[in-house]
Design a protein around this motif. Structure first.
Motif, PDB file in Angstrom:
ATOM      1  N   LYS A 181       3.389  -1.375 -28.280  1.00  0.00           N
ATOM      2  CA  LYS A 181       3.584  -2.149 -27.056  1.00  0.00           C
ATOM      3  C   LYS A 181       4.004  -1.284 -25.883  1.00  0.00           C
ATOM      4  N   ASN A 182       4.865  -0.288 -26.120  1.00  0.00           N
ATOM      5  CA  ASN A 182       5.358   0.589 -25.057  1.00  0.00           C
ATOM      6  C   ASN A 182       5.301   2.045 -25.527  1.00  0.00           C
ATOM      7  N   ILE A 183       4.571   2.861 -24.799  1.00  0.00           N
ATOM      8  CA  ILE A 183       4.382   4.261 -25.197  1.00  0.00           C
ATOM      9  C   ILE A 183       4.818   5.182 -24.068  1.00  0.00           C
ATOM     10  N   LEU A 184       5.557   6.212 -24.431  1.00  0.00           N
ATOM     11  CA  LEU A 184       5.999   7.237 -23.488  1.00  0.00           C
ATOM     12  C   LEU A 184       5.001   8.385 -23.519  1.00  0.00           C
ATOM     13  N   VAL A 185       4.421   8.704 -22.351  1.00  0.00           N
ATOM     14  CA  VAL A 185       3.443   9.788 -22.236  1.00  0.00           C
ATOM     15  C   VAL A 185       4.020  10.860 -21.317  1.00  0.00           C
ATOM     16  N   ILE A 186       4.058  12.098 -21.794  1.00  0.00           N
ATOM     17  CA  ILE A 186       4.678  13.198 -21.055  1.00  0.00           C
ATOM     18  C   ILE A 186       3.704  14.357 -20.926  1.00  0.00           C
ATOM     19  N   GLY A 187       3.722  15.012 -19.762  1.00  0.00           N
ATOM     20  CA  GLY A 187       3.072  16.299 -19.572  1.00  0.00           C
ATOM     21  C   GLY A 187       4.112  17.261 -19.043  1.00  0.00           C
ATOM     22  N   SER A 188       4.320  18.382 -19.729  1.00  0.00           N
ATOM     23  CA  SER A 188       5.366  19.321 -19.309  1.00  0.00           C
ATOM     24  C   SER A 188       4.924  20.741 -19.619  1.00  0.00           C
ATOM     25  N   GLU A 189       5.240  21.660 -18.717  1.00  0.00           N
ATOM     26  CA  GLU A 189       4.820  23.058 -18.908  1.00  0.00           C
ATOM     27  C   GLU A 189       5.861  24.049 -18.391  1.00  0.00           C
ATOM     28  N   VAL A 190       6.046  25.128 -19.154  1.00  0.00           N
ATOM     29  CA  VAL A 190       6.744  26.324 -18.685  1.00  0.00           C
ATOM     30  C   VAL A 190       5.739  27.472 -18.723  1.00  0.00           C
ATOM     31  N   LEU A 195       3.657   3.522 -20.602  1.00  0.00           N
ATOM     32  CA  LEU A 195       2.558   2.563 -20.674  1.00  0.00           C
ATOM     33  C   LEU A 195       3.014   1.357 -21.473  1.00  0.00           C
ATOM     34  N   SER A 196       2.756   0.177 -20.929  1.00  0.00           N
ATOM     35  CA  SER A 196       3.165  -1.058 -21.598  1.00  0.00           C
ATOM     36  C   SER A 196       2.001  -2.021 -21.700  1.00  0.00           C
ATOM     37  N   ARG A 197       2.101  -2.928 -22.641  1.00  0.00           N
ATOM     38  CA  ARG A 197       1.048  -3.909 -22.872  1.00  0.00           C
ATOM     39  C   ARG A 197       0.887  -4.831 -21.665  1.00  0.00           C
ATOM     40  N   GLU A 198      -0.361  -5.053 -21.271  1.00  0.00           N
ATOM     41  CA  GLU A 198      -0.690  -5.923 -20.135  1.00  0.00           C
ATOM     42  C   GLU A 198      -1.752  -6.910 -20.596  1.00  0.00           C
ATOM     43  N   GLU A 199      -1.447  -8.202 -20.496  1.00  0.00           N
ATOM     44  CA  GLU A 199      -2.387  -9.224 -20.953  1.00  0.00           C
ATOM     45  C   GLU A 199      -3.427  -9.578 -19.904  1.00  0.00           C
ATOM     46  N   ASP A 200      -3.153  -9.271 -18.630  1.00  0.00           N
ATOM     47  CA  ASP A 200      -4.125  -9.506 -17.559  1.00  0.00           C
ATOM     48  C   ASP A 200      -5.138  -8.369 -17.576  1.00  0.00           C
ATOM     49  N   LEU A 201      -6.355  -8.639 -18.020  1.00  0.00           N
ATOM     50  CA  LEU A 201      -7.353  -7.593 -18.209  1.00  0.00           C
ATOM     51  C   LEU A 201      -7.963  -7.092 -16.912  1.00  0.00           C
ATOM     52  N   THR A 202      -7.524  -7.639 -15.784  1.00  0.00           N
ATOM     53  CA  THR A 202      -7.977  -7.107 -14.489  1.00  0.00           C
ATOM     54  C   THR A 202      -7.033  -6.021 -13.986  1.00  0.00           C
ATOM     55  N   LYS A 203      -5.935  -5.776 -14.711  1.00  0.00           N
ATOM     56  CA  LYS A 203      -4.942  -4.784 -14.283  1.00  0.00           C
ATOM     57  C   LYS A 203      -4.790  -3.695 -15.342  1.00  0.00           C
TER      58      LYS A 203
END
Length: 335
Positions: A134-143, A170-178
């Motif tokens: 339902k809720n996912i944490l997405v990270i981009g990180s660089e040294v 990122l979270s679940r969205e039931e409105d498929l136009t968004k």
């Protein structure tokens, strides 16, 4: 069936600002040479002992989670994109899980370099669309700074890259136009050696070989880039993957409210802007301040554009990237 929606954004960059003039004191270069070729004016480098790939990712994630309105324990899964992990293994995903004090949720590491964040976003999007999370944490990180050839020999690469991190929830969205409408991923491995860090690697020169040789002329553990070849391929693939995303959603170039390109080189971004005939207010660039932060560049730019009010509810936002692999990708988002 669900869509996934970005509900929180955050970024973190080190306090240490390194200008082109600063680099000119240790490398045979100058501000005019760097700006003419890349558009970069300054970048951030970590202070060793203070920031790491993981710690910067954690700081960006904390901001993103707070802005999402979620409790950190609402996060179901972590996807972490980087080419510069703290350790050869394990990857930084599990370190974030530990340092944020999260439950024993899964953590996935993505190694797609400049395209890494969009690849990670696509993975997270699929998990949410299928109902797994339902809720996912997405990270981009660089040294990058600790792994660059900071001499005149390496100036063609070393002046480009900076350190930093960006994160999205990122979270679940039931409105498929968004939310995320579609993502598009590609690779062409025949050009892998045109943008590469060869060593240390299990299939080539490993740490023991490098230490045994003690060869000051060994460049295998510094990044190599065929700049002109990369540029020529980048502008073609950027255009293709942006058009692919638009066509998949029955959109036109005129429908783009904001394009966030991977901050590889300002000249590439300007080329794409001119090719698509986009106005300045339809494209966001911040490479001038941060340099190329690889997997972190899109989430940093996306967060900054949103913070500045350049992205609003209902906007069509396009993310696009090209980099080592070669890999390239795009995402079409209805904000």
């Amino acid at each position: 069936m669900y869509h996934s929606k970005i509900t929180g954004l955050g970024f973190y960059v080190p306090d240490n600002v390194v200008t082109n003039d600063d680099l000119s004191k240790i490398i045979e270069t100058n501000d005019e040479w760097i700006q003419e070729r890349t558009g970069i004016q300054e970048r951030r480098h970590i202070i060793p002992g203070k920031d790491t790939t993981t710690s910067m990712g954690v700081k960006a994630a904390e901001i993103a989670i707070k802005r999402s309105g979620l409790d950190k324990h609402d996060i179901d899964f972590i996807v972490f994109a980087t080419l510069s992990p703290d350790y050869y293994f394990p990857g930084p995903g599990v370190l974030v899980q530990r340092d944020l004090g999260l439950k024993t949720i899964g953590a996935l590491d993505v190694r797609n370099q400049c395209s890494g964040f969009i690849y990670a976003l696509s993975v997270a999007d699929q998990y949410i669309k299928t109902g797994m999370y339902k809720n996912i944490l997405v990270i981009g990180s660089e040294v990058h700074s600790s792994g660059l050839d900071m001499t005149s020999r390496g100036r063609g690469v070393s002046v480009i890259f900076g350190d930093g991190a960006g994160a999205a929830v990122l979270s679940r969205e039931e409105d498929l136009t968004k939310g995320i409408l579609s993502t598009h991923l590609h690779a062409e491995g025949q050009y892998a050696e045109e943008l590469i860090l060869k060593a240390p690697g299990m299939g080539g020169r490993w740490v023991s070989d490098i230490l045994a040789d003690n060869d000051p002329d060994d460049e295998s553990y510094f990044p190599h880039m065929n700049g002109q070849f990369v540029f020529k391929n980048a502008v073609v693939r950027f255009s293709e993957v942006i058009n692919e995303g638009l066509e998949a959603n029955n959109l036109q170039v005129a429908d783009i409210d904001m394009l966030i390109p991977h901050q590889a080189n300002l000249r590439i971004s300007q080329f794409i802007q001119n090719k698509f005939k986009l106005r300045d207010d339809q494209v966001f660039n911040n490479i001038q301040k941060y340099g190329n932060t690889t997997a972190a560049s899109i989430p940093i730019a996306l967060t900054e554009a949103w913070e500045l009010g350049k992205i609003k509810s209902g906007d069509t936002v396009v993310l696009a990237a090209f980099g080592s692999g070669f890999t390239w990708a795009s995402a079409i988002i209805k904000w």
